[in-house]
Design an enzyme around this catalytic site. Sequence first.
Site, mmCIF file in Angstrom:
data_model
loop_
_atom_site.group_PDB
_atom_site.id
_atom_site.type_symbol
_atom_site.label_atom_id
_atom_site.label_comp_id
_atom_site.label_asym_id
_atom_site.label_seq_id
_atom_site.Cartn_x
_atom_site.Cartn_y
_atom_site.Cartn_z
ATOM 1 N N ARG A 48 -28.438 -12.999 -16.945
ATOM 2 C CA ARG A 48 -28.589 -12.032 -17.358
ATOM 3 C C ARG A 48 -29.393 -11.021 -16.785
ATOM 4 O O ARG A 48 -30.221 -10.310 -17.479
ATOM 5 C CB ARG A 48 -30.311 -12.596 -18.462
ATOM 6 C CG ARG A 48 -29.479 -13.619 -19.377
ATOM 7 C CD ARG A 48 -30.472 -14.238 -20.260
ATOM 8 N NE ARG A 48 -30.772 -15.320 -19.634
ATOM 9 C CZ ARG A 48 -32.323 -15.962 -20.020
ATOM 10 N NH1 ARG A 48 -32.834 -15.666 -20.810
ATOM 11 N NH2 ARG A 48 -32.474 -16.590 -18.734
ATOM 12 N N LYS A 105 -23.326 -12.584 8.160
ATOM 13 C CA LYS A 105 -22.868 -13.062 9.992
ATOM 14 C C LYS A 105 -23.743 -14.263 9.567
ATOM 15 O O LYS A 105 -23.620 -15.550 11.176
ATOM 16 C CB LYS A 105 -24.210 -11.741 10.315
ATOM 17 C CG LYS A 105 -24.995 -11.432 9.572
ATOM 18 C CD LYS A 105 -24.720 -10.048 8.824
ATOM 19 C CE LYS A 105 -26.085 -10.141 8.226
ATOM 20 N NZ LYS A 105 -25.536 -8.701 7.589
ATOM 21 N N LYS A 205 -25.805 -11.550 15.061
ATOM 22 C CA LYS A 205 -24.261 -10.613 15.057
ATOM 23 C C LYS A 205 -24.122 -10.234 16.258
ATOM 24 O O LYS A 205 -22.649 -10.174 16.560
ATOM 25 C CB LYS A 205 -24.566 -8.866 14.744
ATOM 26 C CG LYS A 205 -24.789 -8.969 12.907
ATOM 27 C CD LYS A 205 -25.661 -7.739 12.813
ATOM 28 C CE LYS A 205 -25.776 -7.610 10.925
ATOM 29 N NZ LYS A 205 -27.053 -6.590 10.662
HETATM 30 P P1 NAP Z 1 -28.233 -9.738 -2.536
HETATM 31 O O1 NAP Z 1 -27.849 -9.117 -3.211
HETATM 32 O O2 NAP Z 1 -29.627 -10.535 -2.868
HETATM 33 O O3 NAP Z 1 -27.148 -10.256 -3.416
HETATM 34 C C1 NAP Z 1 -27.069 -11.616 -3.515
HETATM 35 C C2 NAP Z 1 -25.810 -11.799 -4.800
HETATM 36 O O4 NAP Z 1 -25.164 -13.592 -4.470
HETATM 37 C C3 NAP Z 1 -26.048 -12.252 -6.608
HETATM 38 O O5 NAP Z 1 -25.427 -10.872 -6.972
HETATM 39 C C4 NAP Z 1 -26.790 -13.428 -6.506
HETATM 40 O O6 NAP Z 1 -26.585 -13.436 -8.078
HETATM 41 C C5 NAP Z 1 -25.868 -14.281 -5.967
HETATM 42 N N1 NAP Z 1 -26.090 -15.748 -5.314
HETATM 43 C C6 NAP Z 1 -26.543 -15.906 -5.202
HETATM 44 N N2 NAP Z 1 -27.267 -17.233 -5.162
HETATM 45 C C7 NAP Z 1 -25.927 -17.704 -5.839
HETATM 46 C C8 NAP Z 1 -25.310 -18.780 -6.265
HETATM 47 N N3 NAP Z 1 -25.710 -20.515 -6.372
HETATM 48 N N4 NAP Z 1 -24.059 -18.942 -7.033
HETATM 49 C C9 NAP Z 1 -23.172 -17.488 -7.425
HETATM 50 N N5 NAP Z 1 -24.548 -16.685 -7.083
HETATM 51 C C10 NAP Z 1 -25.155 -16.718 -6.154
HETATM 52 O O7 NAP Z 1 -26.970 -9.831 -1.161
HETATM 53 P P2 NAP Z 1 -26.581 -8.192 -0.347
HETATM 54 O O8 NAP Z 1 -27.284 -7.519 0.293
HETATM 55 O O9 NAP Z 1 -25.127 -8.082 -1.429
HETATM 56 O O10 NAP Z 1 -26.075 -9.988 1.143
HETATM 57 C C11 NAP Z 1 -24.639 -10.896 0.310
HETATM 58 C C12 NAP Z 1 -24.476 -11.592 2.488
HETATM 59 O O11 NAP Z 1 -23.660 -9.568 2.863
HETATM 60 C C13 NAP Z 1 -25.194 -11.579 2.717
HETATM 61 O O12 NAP Z 1 -24.602 -12.874 3.791
HETATM 62 C C14 NAP Z 1 -25.956 -10.532 3.455
HETATM 63 O O13 NAP Z 1 -27.128 -10.857 4.845
HETATM 64 C C15 NAP Z 1 -24.549 -9.647 3.647
HETATM 65 N N6 NAP Z 1 -25.080 -8.586 4.592
HETATM 66 C C16 NAP Z 1 -24.818 -8.061 3.918
HETATM 67 C C17 NAP Z 1 -25.083 -6.626 3.939
HETATM 68 C C18 NAP Z 1 -26.179 -5.195 3.313
HETATM 69 O O14 NAP Z 1 -26.297 -3.556 3.960
HETATM 70 N N7 NAP Z 1 -27.099 -5.466 2.514
HETATM 71 C C19 NAP Z 1 -24.704 -5.492 4.826
HETATM 72 C C20 NAP Z 1 -23.700 -6.422 5.842
HETATM 73 C C21 NAP Z 1 -23.906 -7.870 5.311
HETATM 74 P P3 NAP Z 1 -27.422 -12.506 -8.548
HETATM 75 O O15 NAP Z 1 -27.167 -11.309 -8.709
HETATM 76 O O16 NAP Z 1 -27.650 -13.517 -9.671
HETATM 77 O O17 NAP Z 1 -28.889 -12.821 -8.374
HETATM 78 N N1 HSE Z 2 -30.464 -6.357 7.202
HETATM 79 C C1 HSE Z 2 -28.830 -6.068 7.816
HETATM 80 C C2 HSE Z 2 -29.212 -4.825 8.816
HETATM 81 C C3 HSE Z 2 -27.664 -5.651 6.843
HETATM 82 O O1 HSE Z 2 -30.058 -4.063 8.015
HETATM 83 O O2 HSE Z 2 -29.190 -4.551 9.535
HETATM 84 C C4 HSE Z 2 -26.504 -5.266 7.470
HETATM 85 O O3 HSE Z 2 -25.650 -6.742 7.728
#
Ligand code: NAP
Ligand code: HSE
Length: 448
Positions: A48, A105, A205
């Site tokens: 939702r 990571k 990283k």
């Molecule tokens: P986010 O916005 O918090 O998204 C996490 C997603 O996972 C959400 O859609 C969440 O669902 C879903 N989720 C969590 N637990 C779950 C479960 N048990 N079953 C199914 N779905 C589940 O995080 P993000 O920023 O996208 O980051 C995701 C990954 O990418 C992380 O490992 C992060 O370190 C990596 N990363 C992020 C960035 C960045 O700039 N943000 C850059 C590089 C790498 P809901 O939406 O319903 O809450």
């Molecule tokens: N939290 C991380 C950063 C996302 O700020 O670099 C990208 O890995």
Amino acid sequence: MRQVNLGIIGGGTVGGGVFQAIQRNGALMASRLGVSLTVARVAVRDLRKARAVHIPAKLLTTDWHSVVADPAVNLVVELMGGTTTARQVVLAALKLGKPVVTANKALLSAHGEELFEAAQQHGTNLYYEASVAGGIPIIKVLREGLIGNRITRLFGIVNGTCNYILTRMKDEGADFAAVLADAQRLGYAETPPDLDVDGHDAAHKTGILASLAHGFWVNPKQIYVEGIRSITRQDIEFATKLGYTIRLLGCVKTANGVGDGPSPTKKPANRPSAIQVSVYPVLVPNSHVLANVNGVFNAVYVRGDVVGDTLYYGRGAGQDATASAVLSDLADAALDLKCGTKNRIPPFIPHERDGAVLPMDDVVSRYYVRLTVEDRPGVFAKIAGILAKAKIGISSIIQPEGHDGVTVPVILMIHDAPNAAMRKALAAVAKLPVVKSAPVMIRVESFE
Ligand code: NAP
Ligand code: HSE
């Protein structure tokens, strides 16, 4: 045309970005790859929840198991974050022989060895371009582009959140907490953001890069980590006056930080060389390119013994930059599926199983030290005496103007000294009655 069906676990910042980017450039990728990528299912936690990127309800589920097990899904994309359920997701997919793409990571740092082994055992592959430095294709650079080089130096600004905070603190005199809140709103920060500001994300990283560069698995517990919480506006201002910019750097260096790596003639034939692998704030000379990497941008500076110095620059965090890196992995995985290649270039195969991380105590560097001392004669002599006894050389002493008349700040610039000796000497300095608060020590990098 061959069709590859994706099961994406996570529809948040990165998952939403990947979904959106495939809608935008999926046809272009298909024309380039000869493979069409289709998002078959997306697992989220809460059906939702309002989402910035619309994902059709018919694709959504809260049951990741069903996505991974779905026979129609032939490529699993883990974008949920965390290390517990994410590990189960990745292992479940690999055990089914399905390739996995991840941006996680923290997961690779904690369980990489197990996951890469599982991929190999089950004849499939684990792709992780988005796990380091956002949109910069640094994994491909180290695995493929520089494959003919021994890497002697690697310095990385690899956390976008910290770089964004340090840049705004310097440029605007902005408050740490307010800038961190902006980084969270912009989707840069981890959950919780302590992973960013305490240096752990950069350590995850840096460990991945060190493992790739040096061919042995770097245990995260061996990585020395300091974050940016202790960096004050005062230190940023003093650093600026001295011609430096403070940056959080991941450092991977051969041979105790001196020279250009271990000489085969000096290294005993049967002993691996120790590599410095660490993350800490650094005073970067303003003349160096890394001092000019601002905001959410990342940069990785790599020196290879054949190529010399190289530099990679781009957005280090955020939806689109990270989605671009995931697309690169999707393309590799799709081509491997199309061509039936299992391990075209192995994701990570150690070639130096007994490689070692240099203990931080033995790491040699230069230092900036800020002391708050009583404003009276003889103070410098006492401090210099302690440092001289420890064989630590002072390259300059600066007493900036504008103090309160009771205590004064004193900045010491220190020549190369081992970390353990420096800490011991500063502990003795801190005990002097004339020293009125805990000494601040920040390393200075010369990039030799
Ligand atoms: P986010 O916005 O918090 O998204 C996490 C997603 O996972 C959400 O859609 C969440 O669902 C879903 N989720 C969590 N637990 C779950 C479960 N048990 N079953 C199914 N779905 C589940 O995080 P993000 O920023 O996208 O980051 C995701 C990954 O990418 C992380 O490992 C992060 O370190 C990596 N990363 C992020 C960035 C960045 O700039 N943000 C850059 C590089 C790498 P809901 O939406 O319903 O809450
Ligand atoms: N939290 C991380 C950063 C996302 O700020 O670099 C990208 O890995």
